[in-house]
Write a protein that holds these residues in place. Structure first.
Motif, PDB file in Angstrom:
ATOM      1  N   LEU A  50       3.126  11.701   6.962  1.00  0.00           N
ATOM      2  CA  LEU A  50       4.020  10.556   7.128  1.00  0.00           C
ATOM      3  C   LEU A  50       4.278  10.294   8.615  1.00  0.00           C
ATOM      4  O   LEU A  50       4.351   9.132   9.062  1.00  0.00           O
ATOM      5  N   VAL A  51       4.425  11.366   9.386  1.00  0.00           N
ATOM      6  CA  VAL A  51       4.593  11.205  10.830  1.00  0.00           C
ATOM      7  C   VAL A  51       3.378  10.486  11.411  1.00  0.00           C
ATOM      8  O   VAL A  51       3.507   9.529  12.198  1.00  0.00           O
ATOM      9  N   GLU A  52       2.182  10.922  11.015  1.00  0.00           N
ATOM     10  CA  GLU A  52       0.947  10.280  11.480  1.00  0.00           C
ATOM     11  C   GLU A  52       0.918   8.798  11.126  1.00  0.00           C
ATOM     12  O   GLU A  52       0.624   7.940  11.983  1.00  0.00           O
ATOM     13  N   SER A  53       1.207   8.508   9.867  1.00  0.00           N
ATOM     14  CA  SER A  53       1.103   7.128   9.373  1.00  0.00           C
ATOM     15  C   SER A  53       2.125   6.213  10.031  1.00  0.00           C
ATOM     16  O   SER A  53       1.808   5.093  10.463  1.00  0.00           O
ATOM     17  N   TYR A  54       3.380   6.681  10.133  1.00  0.00           N
ATOM     18  CA  TYR A  54       4.425   5.851  10.729  1.00  0.00           C
ATOM     19  C   TYR A  54       4.183   5.646  12.239  1.00  0.00           C
ATOM     20  O   TYR A  54       4.444   4.558  12.785  1.00  0.00           O
ATOM     21  N   GLY A  87      -1.167  17.650  -5.463  1.00  0.00           N
ATOM     22  CA  GLY A  87      -2.461  17.785  -4.789  1.00  0.00           C
ATOM     23  C   GLY A  87      -3.333  16.550  -4.971  1.00  0.00           C
ATOM     24  O   GLY A  87      -4.040  16.129  -4.044  1.00  0.00           O
ATOM     25  N   LYS A  88      -3.270  15.969  -6.154  1.00  0.00           N
ATOM     26  CA  LYS A  88      -4.021  14.734  -6.419  1.00  0.00           C
ATOM     27  C   LYS A  88      -3.500  13.595  -5.537  1.00  0.00           C
ATOM     28  O   LYS A  88      -4.291  12.837  -4.947  1.00  0.00           O
ATOM     29  N   GLU A  89      -2.180  13.467  -5.415  1.00  0.00           N
ATOM     30  CA  GLU A  89      -1.591  12.431  -4.567  1.00  0.00           C
ATOM     31  C   GLU A  89      -1.991  12.630  -3.104  1.00  0.00           C
ATOM     32  O   GLU A  89      -2.291  11.651  -2.391  1.00  0.00           O
ATOM     33  N   MET A  90      -2.008  13.870  -2.667  1.00  0.00           N
ATOM     34  CA  MET A  90      -2.399  14.152  -1.286  1.00  0.00           C
ATOM     35  C   MET A  90      -3.868  13.806  -1.047  1.00  0.00           C
ATOM     36  O   MET A  90      -4.223  13.272   0.016  1.00  0.00           O
ATOM     37  N   LEU A  91      -4.707  14.079  -2.015  1.00  0.00           N
ATOM     38  CA  LEU A  91      -6.131  13.768  -1.891  1.00  0.00           C
ATOM     39  C   LEU A  91      -6.339  12.265  -1.677  1.00  0.00           C
ATOM     40  O   LEU A  91      -7.095  11.846  -0.784  1.00  0.00           O
ATOM     41  N   VAL A  92      -5.657  11.484  -2.485  1.00  0.00           N
ATOM     42  CA  VAL A  92      -5.779  10.021  -2.368  1.00  0.00           C
ATOM     43  C   VAL A  92      -5.139   9.535  -1.071  1.00  0.00           C
ATOM     44  O   VAL A  92      -5.684   8.647  -0.380  1.00  0.00           O
ATOM     45  N   GLY A 125      -1.030   2.259   2.228  1.00  0.00           N
ATOM     46  CA  GLY A 125      -1.487   2.963   1.020  1.00  0.00           C
ATOM     47  C   GLY A 125      -1.267   4.454   1.142  1.00  0.00           C
ATOM     48  O   GLY A 125      -0.857   5.125   0.172  1.00  0.00           O
ATOM     49  N   ALA A 126      -1.517   5.002   2.327  1.00  0.00           N
ATOM     50  CA  ALA A 126      -1.319   6.432   2.549  1.00  0.00           C
ATOM     51  C   ALA A 126       0.156   6.807   2.425  1.00  0.00           C
ATOM     52  O   ALA A 126       0.514   7.804   1.786  1.00  0.00           O
ATOM     53  N   ILE A 127       1.023   6.013   3.042  1.00  0.00           N
ATOM     54  CA  ILE A 127       2.463   6.296   2.985  1.00  0.00           C
ATOM     55  C   ILE A 127       2.960   6.303   1.546  1.00  0.00           C
ATOM     56  O   ILE A 127       3.760   7.172   1.162  1.00  0.00           O
ATOM     57  N   ASN A 128       2.487   5.366   0.737  1.00  0.00           N
ATOM     58  CA  ASN A 128       2.916   5.302  -0.664  1.00  0.00           C
ATOM     59  C   ASN A 128       2.561   6.575  -1.419  1.00  0.00           C
ATOM     60  O   ASN A 128       3.333   7.042  -2.274  1.00  0.00           O
TER      61      ASN A 128
END
Length: 319
Positions: free
Chosen positions: A257-261, A215-220, A232-235
């Motif tokens: 990931l679909v959005e970012s790519y 959840g923390k990773e998703m928030l960032v 940064g989002a993909i990472n």
């Protein structure tokens, strides 16, 4: 020989004092004060005797003080079993873990290296946990493991360490160092004591802790996505997909990931993320969103078996 009249020593006698094994002369004294000297010397002898008597009395009084306050009158140690049972009474009947801690620690102080001390140490750790003193619980439990690594209660001590960190897990907006410590400690329970009664509870807590970190990773990741920092989002989303696939956040991570790519024009990875999402979570709302994004780009979800996304899911048997 008496000096002749007119001699400058006339009317005086020479007094010799014995000392250090030989005679010596220290002064000449007039005859008229000899009686006074004798009386003074007698007085000195009497004073010396009095002084010696006073010193003897003082020594006797000091001896009495030593007897009064010294080791001879130190209260004897209480029986270990009595202290231990008093601790249990405070803990169970009185619901006063802080009072129980004092009793358990007294066992360790008065009867170190005894079996009662071993039992009291693990009970002190538990009492610390019950009173919400988590740092103290961790310290006591770690000490127990270091002193008694092969005892039957070592598994419980390790579980208390993990549970203490677990109970202090903060919300996802804050640093997750405690969550990481909880994961590490609870993993130790499963690794070292897989057959113990605490392994099942440890696994349940691990899943909650993993979900928290994801959840923390998703928030960032969402923050970076909003700022259009797609790399940064993909990472961040990649961490969720590769390390926390069994958490509830993985569906959203794949859709993000679909959005970012797609935003970066890396279409093949976007197609793979959508395909893996649809294969594993076909009824998910996140899949519907991902499918629409790919479709709007004029493509269909299609899995590239060489993609890190595909490999990550096959590694855990989800793809």
């Amino acid at each position: 020989m008496i000096p002749k009249s007119g001699n400058r020593f006339s009317g005086k006698i020479m007094l010799g004092l014995k000392g250090n094994g030989h005679d010596h002369v220290d002064e000449f004294v007039p005859k008229s004060i000899l009686p006074m000297i004798s009386a003074a010397r007698a007085s000195q002898r009497q004073h010396g005797l009095t002084r010696m008597l006073a010193m003897a009395l003082l020594a006797a009084s000091l001896g009495a003080c030593t007897s009064l306050f010294g080791k001879e009158d130190t209260p004897p140690d209480e029986p270990a079993d009595r202290l231990y049972n008093e601790g249990l009474y405070y803990l169970n009947a009185k619901k006063d873990p802080k009072a129980a801690i004092k009793k358990f620690e007294e066992v360790d102080r008065q009867h170190p290296y005894s079996e009662w001390a071993r039992k009291s140490l693990i009970m002190a750790a538990y009492s610390y946990y019950e009173s919400g003193q988590y740092d103290e619980c961790v310290t006591a439990a770690k000490r127990y493991i270091s002193l008694h690594p092969g005892s039957p209660d070592a598994a419980y001590a390790q579980y208390l360490i993990g549970a203490s960190y677990f109970d202090e897990i903060p919300d996802i907006t804050r640093d997750q160092a405690r969550t990481e410590k909880a994961l590490a400690a609870l993993d130790e329970v499963i690794r070292k004591y897989p057959a113990s009664e605490y392994a099942v509870s440890a696994k349940q807590k691990i899943e909650v802790a993993r979900d928290q970190i994801a959840g923390k990773e998703m928030l960032v990741g969402r923050y970076y996505l909003e700022k259009k920092d797609y790399t940064g989002a993909i990472n961040r989303f990649k961490v969720v997909v590769t390390r926390y696939q069994t958490t509830r956040h993985v569906e959203e991570a794949l859709e993000r990931l679909v959005e970012s790519y797609m935003a970066l024009g890396i279409v093949e990875e976007a197609q793979t993320a959508a395909a893996v999402l649809g294969h594993n979570f076909p009824d998910s709302d996140w899949y519907r969103h991902a499918y629409a994004l790919v479709k709007n780009g004029g493509m269909e979800p299609s899995e590239n078996k060489g993609s890190w996304i595909s490999k990550a899911f096959k590694k855990v048997g989800l793809g």
